[in-house]
Design a protein around this motif. Structure first.
Motif, short mmCIF file in Angstrom:
data_model
loop_
_atom_site.label_atom_id
_atom_site.label_comp_id
_atom_site.label_asym_id
_atom_site.label_seq_id
_atom_site.Cartn_x
_atom_site.Cartn_y
_atom_site.Cartn_z
N PHE A 163 31.29 42.37 51.95
CA PHE A 163 31.60 42.91 50.62
C PHE A 163 30.94 42.08 49.53
N THR A 164 31.03 40.76 49.66
CA THR A 164 30.38 39.90 48.67
C THR A 164 28.87 40.11 48.67
N GLU A 165 28.29 40.22 49.86
CA GLU A 165 26.83 40.40 49.94
C GLU A 165 26.41 41.73 49.32
N VAL A 173 40.05 46.05 43.42
CA VAL A 173 39.65 45.00 44.36
C VAL A 173 40.32 43.68 43.99
N PHE A 174 40.43 43.44 42.70
CA PHE A 174 41.07 42.19 42.27
C PHE A 174 42.55 42.17 42.63
N GLY A 232 38.31 41.27 49.50
CA GLY A 232 38.14 41.32 48.06
C GLY A 232 38.80 40.11 47.44
N GLY A 233 38.98 40.16 46.15
CA GLY A 233 39.58 39.03 45.46
C GLY A 233 38.97 38.86 44.09
N GLY A 234 39.11 37.65 43.57
CA GLY A 234 38.68 37.42 42.21
C GLY A 234 37.19 37.52 42.01
N PHE A 235 36.42 36.93 42.93
CA PHE A 235 34.96 36.92 42.74
C PHE A 235 34.37 38.32 42.82
#
Lengths: 81, 159
Positions: free
Chosen positions: A54-56, B46-47, B55-58
């Motif tokens: 997800f981050t990528e 997502v937050f 997910g999360g803060g970033f």
């Protein structure tokens, strides 16, 4: 995940890396790098690391593409010296 | 380094004036103004759902920034100032970092370790104190990531 899908993902990421490094057009290189990043996220999904994927996908395929296009905008076609 | 700075001319106020005005295409206007609130809503989801799912803060902060950056690219820097002013971005990012570090330091001053939510001076059950403590930390992370990404965009353009 069945192995032909993962094999297809690895083929696409390899081709995207080679094309993105060898193409002369900067915009095409930026878009190919986005494809590389998205396929990397797909491989992370197939490995089971959803959070990393997800981050990528969000950072590599979303915001970095915008920054790359703006960086191309800052360059000029011909040098000024 | 100083000789290098003497030779180069100072940059203009905005690198490309076309990025300050809206684009000509009405299709881009309608599409971006429809999609950008949905992106920011997904960012908020997502937050807030980051406790139970990936997910999360970033990630939520990056999605919130992506919604603003879409409007920055299509409507131009000038017309999207109401959504997130350029002068406010770095200040808000400092506020987010202050929220993160301040919570940890308050827990440190009240007898615990750094970011030990159990020792926060709020009257809650300890389980809920940890729950809402993590959510409060994530607020700071989200604000910092969102405003820093927008500040990088504005600073690249020089607008």
């Amino acid at each position: 995940m069945p192995w032909p899908i993962e094999f297809l993902l690895f083929v696409i990421i390899t081709v995207a890396a080679v094309v993105g490094l060898s193409v002369r057009n900067l915009l095409a290189a930026a878009v190919t790098f986005n494809i590389f990043s998205f396929m990397s996220a797909s491989i992370m999904v197939s490995l089971g690391a959803i959070d990393v994927a997800f981050t990528e996908a969000v950072v590599g395929a979303g915001v970095v593409g915008v920054y790359g296009i703006i960086a191309i905008l800052l360059t000029s076609r011909k040098s000024r010296d | 380094m100083s000789a290098y700075r003497k030779e180069t001319t100072p940059p203009p106020y905005c690198i490309d004036e076309r990025m300050k005005i809206p684009t000509e295409s009405p299709v881009l206007h309608v599409a971006s103004r429809g999609i950008a609130p949905v992106i920011m809503l997904i960012g908020l989801y997502v937050f807030f759902h980051g406790h139970y799912s990936p997910g999360g803060g970033f990630q939520g902060g990056v999605l919130l920034a992506a919604g603003v950056l879409l409007l920055r690219m299509t409507l131009g820097v000038t017309q999207s100032q109401k959504l997130m002013p350029t002068t406010l971005t770095l200040k808000l990012s400092a506020v987010g970092a202050l929220i993160f570090a301040g919570t940890g330091l308050v827990a440190l001053l009240c007898g615990g370790n750094f970011l030990d939510y159990h020792f926060l001076p709020v009257w809650f059950e300890p389980v809920y104190l940890r729950y809402y403590g993590i959510l409060f930390i994530e607020v700071g992370v989200t604000i910092t990531v969102m405003t820093t990404l927008i500040a990088i965009y504005d600073d690249l353009l020089g607008c």
